[in-house]
Every structure is written in C-alpha cells, then in structure tokens.
Design a protein around this motif. Structure first.
Motif, mmCIF file in Angstrom:
data_model
loop_
_atom_site.group_PDB
_atom_site.id
_atom_site.type_symbol
_atom_site.label_atom_id
_atom_site.label_comp_id
_atom_site.label_asym_id
_atom_site.label_seq_id
_atom_site.Cartn_x
_atom_site.Cartn_y
_atom_site.Cartn_z
ATOM 1 N N VAL A 127 0.850 -1.198 0.000
ATOM 2 C CA VAL A 127 0.000 0.000 0.000
ATOM 3 C C VAL A 127 0.884 1.246 0.000
ATOM 4 C CG1 VAL A 127 -1.744 1.300 1.293
ATOM 5 C CG2 VAL A 127 -1.901 -1.196 1.134
ATOM 6 N N ILE A 128 1.954 1.216 0.792
ATOM 7 C CA ILE A 128 2.900 2.335 0.795
ATOM 8 C C ILE A 128 3.461 2.529 -0.608
ATOM 9 C CG2 ILE A 128 5.130 3.152 1.667
ATOM 10 C CD1 ILE A 128 4.468 1.582 4.272
ATOM 11 N N HIS A 129 3.865 1.420 -1.236
ATOM 12 C CA HIS A 129 4.425 1.477 -2.585
ATOM 13 C C HIS A 129 3.427 2.124 -3.552
ATOM 14 C CE1 HIS A 129 6.807 0.145 -6.073
ATOM 15 N NE2 HIS A 129 5.644 -0.154 -6.612
ATOM 16 N N GLU A 130 2.172 1.667 -3.516
ATOM 17 C CA GLU A 130 1.151 2.207 -4.424
ATOM 18 C C GLU A 130 0.955 3.707 -4.213
ATOM 19 O OE1 GLU A 130 -2.271 -0.194 -3.612
ATOM 20 O OE2 GLU A 130 -1.343 -1.994 -4.454
ATOM 21 N N PRO A 172 9.759 4.696 -5.067
ATOM 22 C CA PRO A 172 9.672 4.203 -6.443
ATOM 23 C C PRO A 172 9.474 5.352 -7.427
ATOM 24 C CG PRO A 172 7.617 3.790 -5.296
ATOM 25 C CD PRO A 172 8.579 4.346 -4.283
ATOM 26 N N THR A 173 9.789 5.088 -8.686
ATOM 27 C CA THR A 173 9.554 6.064 -9.742
ATOM 28 C C THR A 173 8.069 6.089 -10.083
ATOM 29 O OG1 THR A 173 9.887 4.453 -11.498
ATOM 30 C CG2 THR A 173 11.850 5.631 -10.714
ATOM 31 N N ALA A 174 7.662 7.026 -10.920
ATOM 32 C CA ALA A 174 6.269 7.131 -11.326
ATOM 33 C C ALA A 174 5.802 5.894 -12.085
ATOM 34 C CB ALA A 174 6.051 8.380 -12.175
ATOM 35 N N SER A 175 6.739 5.142 -12.665
ATOM 36 C CA SER A 175 6.362 3.924 -13.383
ATOM 37 C C SER A 175 6.287 2.718 -12.455
ATOM 38 C CB SER A 175 7.361 3.640 -14.503
ATOM 39 O OG SER A 175 8.641 3.406 -13.970
ATOM 40 N N GLY A 176 6.623 2.913 -11.179
ATOM 41 C CA GLY A 176 6.520 1.831 -10.211
ATOM 42 C C GLY A 176 7.815 1.084 -9.977
ATOM 43 N N GLY A 177 8.842 1.383 -10.764
ATOM 44 C CA GLY A 177 10.132 0.726 -10.571
ATOM 45 C C GLY A 177 10.994 1.543 -9.633
ATOM 46 N N TYR A 178 12.255 1.190 -9.613
ATOM 47 C CA TYR A 178 13.210 1.911 -8.789
ATOM 48 C C TYR A 178 14.315 2.419 -9.681
ATOM 49 C CZ TYR A 178 10.575 -0.021 -5.006
ATOM 50 O OH TYR A 178 9.552 -0.336 -4.160
ATOM 51 N N GLY A 179 14.662 3.687 -9.516
ATOM 52 C CA GLY A 179 15.653 4.328 -10.357
ATOM 53 C C GLY A 179 16.970 3.564 -10.398
#
Length: 123
Positions: free
Chosen positions: A54-57, A106-113
């Motif tokens: 949930v934090i990630h989202e 996370p980045t806006a795409s959901g990944g990690y830079g």
C-alpha cells in the motif's frame, strides 16, 4: 482471542511482529504480502501500520503527481502518508515508517531508479 492470521496451525510459527513486516527488508517486494506477517493493509485499528504494498502504491501515485507538476496533490499525499506514520524524504529518495521500516521511493512507473549517481558531490 481469535487466531490473528487465519489458518489452522496452532504452534506452527511464533506470532508476527505487531507492525506487519519486521525491520527494513524481510518480505518487502516480490509478491503481495500474504504470508504469516502479511495480511490486508491496516488490520484492525490500533497500531497495525500500513502494508508495504500500500505504501508502494501511494508513493507511485505521489510520484506521478510530481511528474505532472501537480504539487498540491503531491503535498496532500505526503501529508496523508505522514499522518499514517510514513515519512517521505525526497532529497534522499527514501521513505521511513514509525515502526522502523524504510525503503526507496519508487519512480512514477513503479520501478526503482537505476544509475544516476547516489547523491554525492558534483564537483
């Protein structure tokens, strides 16, 4: 009291820590939390904390607002996270929780830079 996480096993494992995931890693990432320390976000009130997924989202949604320059929404979301005990450190690209958990934003795409340097001196 009732068994906290369903299932029939009585002495299979010790009870989970009070905040869902322990420390700064554990079961973070991968599949949604459904193991003995997972569960649906928030639980039954009190100090259950917010589930990692949930934090990630919420952080992804906030980053999308930042990319779109919707800073009012981004600030509102940061305030909501902070009210839930999640602190966003934009300058460090990290978040931390009152219960000791932390992780990268996370980045806006959901990944990690990847790449981009670690925030050191630029000379």
């Amino acid at each position: 009291f009732a068994q906290p996480f369903g299932g029939a096993g009585g002495g299979q494992a010790p009870p989970p820590p009070p905040y869902g995931f322990g420390g700064g890693g554990g079961q973070f990432g991968g599949a949604p939390p459904q193991g003995p320390h997972g569960g649906g976000g928030g639980g039954g009130g009190g100090g259950g904390g917010m589930a990692d997924h949930v934090i990630h989202e919420k952080l992804v949604e906030r980053e999308k607002a930042r990319v779109a320059r919707d800073y009012a929404k981004s600030d509102r979301m940061r305030d909501e996270l902070q009210a839930a005990g999640i602190f966003v450190k934009d300058s460090e690209k990290r978040w931390s929780a009152n219960d000791g958990r932390s992780g990268p934003i996370p980045t806006a795409s959901g990944g990690y830079g990847a790449g981009g340097g670690g925030g050191g001196y630029r000379g």
